[in-house]
Design a protein around this motif. Structure first.
Motif, PDB file in Angstrom:
ATOM      1  N   THR A   1      -2.383 -11.979   1.017  1.00  5.66           N
ATOM      2  CA  THR A   1      -3.223 -10.886   0.534  1.00  5.66           C
ATOM      3  C   THR A   1      -3.674 -10.023   1.698  1.00  5.66           C
ATOM      4  O   THR A   1      -3.689 -10.466   2.854  1.00  5.66           O
ATOM      5  N   TRP A   2      -4.043  -8.781   1.372  1.00  7.96           N
ATOM      6  CA  TRP A   2      -4.563  -7.865   2.387  1.00  7.96           C
ATOM      7  C   TRP A   2      -6.070  -7.762   2.208  1.00  7.96           C
ATOM      8  O   TRP A   2      -6.564  -7.374   1.164  1.00  7.96           O
TER       9      TRP A   2
ATOM     10  N   GLY B 200       0.814  -1.206   0.000  1.00  7.48           N
ATOM     11  CA  GLY B 200       0.000   0.000   0.000  1.00  7.48           C
ATOM     12  C   GLY B 200       0.847   1.255   0.000  1.00  7.48           C
ATOM     13  O   GLY B 200       2.069   1.227   0.100  1.00  7.48           O
ATOM     14  N   ASN B 201       0.169   2.387  -0.136  1.00 10.50           N
ATOM     15  CA  ASN B 201       0.848   3.676  -0.186  1.00 10.50           C
ATOM     16  C   ASN B 201       1.145   4.134   1.224  1.00 10.50           C
ATOM     17  O   ASN B 201       0.237   4.341   2.028  1.00 10.50           O
ATOM     18  N   GLN B 202       2.410   4.322   1.553  1.00 10.24           N
ATOM     19  CA  GLN B 202       2.778   4.757   2.893  1.00 10.24           C
ATOM     20  C   GLN B 202       2.584   6.253   3.073  1.00 10.24           C
ATOM     21  O   GLN B 202       2.658   6.771   4.174  1.00 10.24           O
TER      22      GLN B 202
ATOM     23  N   LEU C 150       5.329  -7.879   8.089  1.00  9.15           N
ATOM     24  CA  LEU C 150       4.434  -7.394   7.039  1.00  9.15           C
ATOM     25  C   LEU C 150       3.687  -6.181   7.569  1.00  9.15           C
ATOM     26  O   LEU C 150       3.104  -6.220   8.662  1.00  9.15           O
ATOM     27  N   ILE C 151       3.658  -5.103   6.791  1.00  9.57           N
ATOM     28  CA  ILE C 151       3.093  -3.838   7.263  1.00  9.57           C
ATOM     29  C   ILE C 151       2.141  -3.281   6.219  1.00  9.57           C
ATOM     30  O   ILE C 151       2.461  -3.231   5.030  1.00  9.57           O
ATOM     31  N   TYR C 152       0.963  -2.872   6.687  1.00  8.77           N
ATOM     32  CA  TYR C 152       0.013  -2.141   5.840  1.00  8.77           C
ATOM     33  C   TYR C 152      -0.540  -0.994   6.681  1.00  8.77           C
ATOM     34  O   TYR C 152      -1.314  -1.206   7.606  1.00  8.77           O
ATOM     35  N   GLY C 153      -0.121   0.229   6.363  1.00  5.87           N
ATOM     36  CA  GLY C 153      -0.545   1.368   7.169  1.00  5.87           C
ATOM     37  C   GLY C 153      -0.116   1.193   8.617  1.00  5.87           C
ATOM     38  O   GLY C 153       1.051   0.985   8.937  1.00  5.87           O
ATOM     39  N   LYS C 154      -1.082   1.232   9.530  1.00 11.77           N
ATOM     40  CA  LYS C 154      -0.787   1.089  10.960  1.00 11.77           C
ATOM     41  C   LYS C 154      -0.767  -0.374  11.403  1.00 11.77           C
ATOM     42  O   LYS C 154      -0.451  -0.669  12.562  1.00 11.77           O
TER      43      LYS C 154
END
Length: 456
Positions: free
Chosen positions: A445-446, A329-331, A426-430
């Motif tokens: 997958t997210w 995702g977009n950080q 693994l990181i997606y946003g917070k």
């Protein structure tokens, strides 16, 4: 015949595209047959005017006992949505690398050169589609096809009658930010040294050697390096191709507006506007790609790697459980970017109004100026006005592209072809998830605010 409403009632779907005829009474109490014209009058009384299935209405005149209720009695016509415009390239470009192809690194290093007058690409206009009609006869609008986003850039002209792009000079083709360019090419037939110094060129650059530590290479077009890059800076308005790899010593930097193709990355910093293709491994590096990162035959160990849509790798982490951070995702916040663009557009629109007022004042004062002075002032005012209006057009295009990114639902995933090692974060946003045990052949997958693991 008596009122059909005593025998039947009609139900239709919420979108008013289908209607079913239901029977109120026991089938034994129905007459053996019903005239089709009576049934059609009943449908018309209920405002059903389009899509009546005559094959089914005729059954009522044959034998009602053979009909299974409810029966589909009318079906609307679905709209035929328009198709988006397309662009077909007639020459090799950096735009032609397909995401899911098994790409050949050596072939990618070939230089897409064209001559003046060569056809570069052809645009197909969008098709508008055909509207549908619901069972009540109301029109259903069709979605319009979107025009393809592409403009003529440096040394490229667009023939509106033929919807075709042509090269107006010889050079290298490059596609960046929906714009086709033909760049002049500057070639260096050795490694950079004090004899050559740093490079800053308004076309494309080809270096048949290495870029040692401390040097910088900047180009408006593509940059191709047939050796390796050390702790140097490489900045491209197109794509970057590095035959060997990067040993960045934590300070080396590669920044490309489109793609980066590279043999390996070791302690490097890479930013690219679309995809990052790594032939072998990414080691202890900070890499970020707008779309996808491919590391097909190697592994990612240590550092931080961020792709907004997809990361595909052979091994993720290592047996020593080195901490490896993977971002999806977009950080950066897209909302803030959109606000900045809207603010810039507002300022540019205010500048246009001021320039138009200045132009009017100049014309009103023409009797007080000599012709040379008047011509010079009007020329400057018109040049500034044209430049500012072009700036507004560019901002509007960026706003459209940004809005598409915000509205679009993107499937985000991580593909691990071989080993996924523990202590990979693994990181997606917070949201953060630490892999606690070694796994193999995983698709991650997210979805629903969590990472989902599935075997390949």
């Amino acid at each position: 015949m008596e009122d059909m409403g005593s025998y039947f009632f009609i139900e239709y779907t919420r979108d008013r595209m289908q209607a079913e005829l239901h029977c109120k009474q026991d089938l034994t109490k129905l007459p053996e047959t019903i005239k089709e014209e009576d049934l059609l009058r009943f449908l018309n009384k209920n405002q059903i005017k389009h899509g009546i299935i005559r094959k089914h209405t005729k059954q009522f005149e044959v034998d009602l006992s053979t009909i299974t209720f409810p029966i589909l009695i009318a079906k609307g016509t679905d709209p035929k949505h328009g198709t988006d415009g397309t662009i077909t390239y007639t020459v090799q470009t950096t735009e032609q690398v397909k995401e899911h192809d098994v790409w050949n690194f050596r072939e990618v290093m070939q230089i897409p050169m064209v001559n003046k007058g060569d056809k570069l690409a052809v645009i197909a206009l969008p098709k508008q589609g055909e509207q549908g009609i619901d069972i009540f006869g109301n029109p259903i609008p069709a979605k319009k096809g979107k025009p393809v986003l592409c403009r003529a850039g440096k040394n490229v002209i667009f023939n509106e009658d033929e919807l075709t792009f042509y090269a107006s000079a010889s050079g290298q083709v490059s596609v960046a930010n929906h714009t086709i360019h033909v760049h002049d090419v500057y070639e260096v037939h050795e490694s950079l040294s004090m004899k050559i110094g740093n490079l800053n060129f308004n076309g494309s650059v080809i270096i048949h050697g290495d870029v040692p530590s401390g040097y910088s290479v900047k180009a408006d077009g593509d940059i191709k390096i047939y050796g390796m890059v050390e702790a140097a800076e490489v900045v491209s308005g197109g794509s970057v191709y590095i035959s060997e790899g990067m040993a960045g010593l934590k300070t080396g930097k590669i920044d490309a507006a489109v793609d980066v193709h590279i043999g390996y990355v070791n302690q490097g910093n890479i930013r690219c506007g679309r995809n990052l293709f790594v032939e072998n491994s990414i080691l202890h590096s900070d890499c970020k790609a707008k779309n996808t990162i491919y590391c097909q035959r190697g592994n990612i160990i240590g550092g931080q790697v961020n792709a907004e849509e997809k990361i595909e790798v052979n091994d993720l982490g290592n047996r020593m459980n080195t901490q490896t951070e993977i971002y999806l995702g977009n950080q950066n916040t897209s909302d803030q970017s959109l606000k900045t663009l809207l603010s810039e557009r507002k300022q540019a629109e205010a500048t246009v109004k001021q320039l138009e007022m200045i132009g009017q004042k100049i014309i009103r004062s023409k009797d007080q100026m000599n012709p040379e002075q008047l011509k010079l002032m009007l020329s400057r005012q018109q040049h500034s006005l044209k430049k500012t209006k072009q700036q507004i057009d560019d901002i509007n295009q960026q706003i459209v592209e940004q809005a598409q990114l915000v509205d679009e639902t993107i499937d985000r995933e991580i593909i691990v072809r071989n080993n996924l090692y523990a202590n990979t974060i693994l990181i997606y946003g917070k949201y953060r998830h630490t892999v606690d045990k070694d796994q193999q052949h995983m698709k991650i997958t997210w979805n629903n605010n969590e990472f989902n693991f599935q075997p390949l």
